[in-house]
Design a protein around this motif. Structure first.
Motif, PDB file in Angstrom:
ATOM      1  N   ARG A 361       4.884 -36.325 -55.030  1.00  0.00           N
ATOM      2  CA  ARG A 361       3.533 -36.132 -55.555  1.00  0.00           C
ATOM      3  C   ARG A 361       3.491 -36.159 -57.085  1.00  0.00           C
ATOM      4  O   ARG A 361       2.418 -36.110 -57.666  1.00  0.00           O
ATOM      5  CB  ARG A 361       2.974 -34.778 -55.086  1.00  0.00           C
ATOM      6  CG  ARG A 361       2.742 -34.655 -53.594  1.00  0.00           C
ATOM      7  CD  ARG A 361       2.018 -33.334 -53.313  1.00  0.00           C
ATOM      8  NE  ARG A 361       1.855 -33.099 -51.888  1.00  0.00           N
ATOM      9  CZ  ARG A 361       2.721 -32.434 -51.145  1.00  0.00           C
ATOM     10  NH1 ARG A 361       3.816 -31.968 -51.697  1.00  0.00           N
ATOM     11  NH2 ARG A 361       2.507 -32.235 -49.863  1.00  0.00           N
ATOM     12  N   PRO A 363       3.144 -37.095 -60.848  1.00  0.00           N
ATOM     13  CA  PRO A 363       2.367 -38.187 -61.468  1.00  0.00           C
ATOM     14  C   PRO A 363       3.203 -39.335 -62.008  1.00  0.00           C
ATOM     15  O   PRO A 363       2.711 -40.466 -62.097  1.00  0.00           O
ATOM     16  CB  PRO A 363       1.631 -37.471 -62.617  1.00  0.00           C
ATOM     17  CG  PRO A 363       1.629 -36.032 -62.257  1.00  0.00           C
ATOM     18  CD  PRO A 363       2.841 -35.784 -61.452  1.00  0.00           C
ATOM     19  N   LYS A 367      -0.278 -42.923 -59.322  1.00  0.00           N
ATOM     20  CA  LYS A 367      -1.351 -42.162 -58.686  1.00  0.00           C
ATOM     21  C   LYS A 367      -1.639 -42.613 -57.257  1.00  0.00           C
ATOM     22  O   LYS A 367      -2.092 -41.840 -56.424  1.00  0.00           O
ATOM     23  CB  LYS A 367      -2.624 -42.277 -59.518  1.00  0.00           C
ATOM     24  CG  LYS A 367      -2.506 -41.627 -60.902  1.00  0.00           C
ATOM     25  CD  LYS A 367      -3.817 -41.737 -61.664  1.00  0.00           C
ATOM     26  CE  LYS A 367      -3.709 -41.065 -63.029  1.00  0.00           C
ATOM     27  NZ  LYS A 367      -4.975 -41.168 -63.811  1.00  0.00           N
TER      28      LYS A 367
END
Length: 505
Positions: A361, A363, A367
């Protein structure tokens, strides 16, 4: 000249791209306890798998009582009186303990399982290997499953007993009892092959020692002619640093606080009975205890993998609440489970995907779509930093040795810079070289200010690494002692439930 009960001459076994055994010689006399030493990947398990009929050698000969043997299957080896407790257990998870012991016995459907269960219970009591004959294998901890494998051998009255790390689940007192049992069995004419990474065990229990390195026989020596330092050097081909660099702890803020924690085991019975503990930044709190006394449940509740039945868990001032692994991860908790391949890693995935399991997850990977090129570069850097040896980043991790699996798991958990690291048996089954690496990494995290909860049945490991030791017995804390003030005997008595101390976190 006395004929050996077991003799393996020039054993060679080749797998694609790997020579596991390269002309190995092993000779074991009846009435002898023979230790087999070597690093992970040295060829010990392959050699013993050949002796038990699981593999066919590509070259060499096997003799039992001086007669040439040709084992086409494990059944042939069992018929010759050979049994082994493997490093990766040969148990059927949905079956009960009794049903697993029954597998391979003559009688088939005519077997009286109730009678067999009673005999297993008697064996369990006789040898101090506590296990419920009616429990299903999937309900048992790794340590309890190992006990089932030992009981299978004892029940079959094997003439050649091959034991891999059999004392890992025992208290010091129970280990001494097991040594005496093995010596009695040897005195009755059995040959015991004792595979262990604990050099002190070798010096305590073995008569003769054979060392393997790189698939070859390095030496066979009598215990009276060697010492731990020399054995370690022969195993890894270099000097081992026995003393760890562990400066006095810089006790920081309270990171983990557990109050009146209760939980059930897989059978729905109480496993944790009001646990109270605290772990501080920059310290290692060790949890000692025989397998099956609540250690696994404690680790799983902290990690969010098992619901609690009462009490609270707080990490860095944040109460974690009920069974939410994502919340636990976000709170800064790293988790090294006891089953590194079954729970810690996904066997059929490569290093990149396994390292991403807690970081996907983030960044930096994009995205919407995962940036595989950036992820591979990050994985490559971690593999190099933690010196993980593998065929390639995309090769299934199940092909890696135990030591490299543990390095990969540590790389993933440490790279997240956890506030709290829960490590469950982190060096179980590892050789002295890999154990040295794991211990060094844990101490580096301690020095960096991480709070570490170290669960282990190896008292030598706990006394070497931990600043304080808490002892668990039947789901309760029997005592909490500063390591420099504790003795092995005192901790062993608490592990057996024979002593209780006043506990203050």
């Amino acid at each position: 000249m006395v004929v050996p009960l077991v003799e393996m001459r020039g054993i060679t076994k080749v797998f694609p791209g790997v020579v596991a055994n390269d002309g190995v010689n092993l000779s074991v006399q009846a009435g002898e306890i023979h230790a087999l030493l070597g690093e992970n990947g040295a060829g010990k398990s392959t050699l013993m798998s050949i002796l038990t009929g699981l593999y066919r050698p590509d070259g060499g000969e096997i003799y039992i009582d001086g007669q040439r043997a040709n084992f086409r299957s494990p059944r042939d080896a069992i018929a010759a009186g050979i049994g082994m407790v493997h490093q990766h257990f040969r148990l059927v998870a949905p079956f009960t303990v009794t049903e697993n012991v029954a597998l391979g016995l003559k009688g088939g459907l005519k077997l009286n399982l109730n009678k067999l269960a009673g005999e297993i219970a008697a064996l369990s009591k006789e040898y101090g290997l506590q296990v419920d004959p009616q429990a299903r294998i999937w309900q048992l901890s790794v340590g309890e499953q190992q006990r089932v494998e030992i009981i299978k051998l004892l029940y079959r009255h094997a003439r050649v007993l091959i034991l891999d790390e059999p004392t890992a689940v025992l208290t010091p007192q129970e280990a001494r009892d097991l040594y005496q049992t093995l010596k009695k069995m040897a005195a009755r004419g059995c040959a015991v092959i004792f595979i262990t990474h604990k050099l002190q065990e070798v010096m305590d229990a073995a008569d003769t020692i054979t060392i393997l390195r790189g698939g070859k026989t390095v030496a066979t020596v009598k215990k009276s002619e060697t010492n731990e330092k020399e054995l370690a050097r022969m195993m890894v081909g270099r000097e081992i640093l026995w003393q760890v660099n562990k400066p006095a702890p810089r006790k920081g803020d309270k990171v983990l606080e557990i109050k009146d924690l209760k939980a059930l085991n897989d059978k729905g019975l109480p496993a944790l009975r009001g646990i109270n503990l605290a772990v501080y930044a920059g310290e290692i709190l060790g949890i000692a205890g025989v397998a099956g006394n609540g250690q696994r449940e404690l680790a799983e509740v902290i990690a969010g993998l098992r619901p609690s039945q009462g009490g609270t868990i707080t990490v860095a001032g944040q109460e974690l609440g009920q069974c939410d692994p994502c919340r636990v991860i976000n709170a800064g908790v790293g988790y090294i489970p006891e089953d590194r391949l079954g729970m810690g890693l996904v066997p059929n995935l490569g290093a990149v995907d396994n390292l991403l399991l807690k970081e996907y997850r983030h960044p930096r990977w994009g995205k919407i779509l995962l940036n595989r090129r950036a992820a591979r570069q990050w994985a490559r850097e971690l593999v190099e930093r933690f010196q993980v040896k593998m065929a390639g980043l995309d090769a299934p991790v199940k092909m890696m040795s135990g030591g490299n699996l543990q390095r990969l798991l540590l790389a993933r958990e440490i790279s997240t810079r956890p506030r709290l690291l829960v490590a469950v048996y982190p060096a179980r089954g590892l050789d002295v070289g890999a154990t040295e690496t794991v211990h060094r990494l844990l101490l580096e995290q301690r020095a960096a200010g991480t709070a570490i909860l170290l669960i282990s049945e190896d008292l030598e490991e706990l006394f070497r690494l931990a600043d304080r030791i808490a002892v668990m017995y039947e789901g309760e804390i029997m005592g909490l002692v500063a390591t420099e003030e504790a003795s092995v005997e005192e901790v062993g008595l608490m592990m057996a439930g024979a002593k209780r101390m006043e506990v203050s976190a």
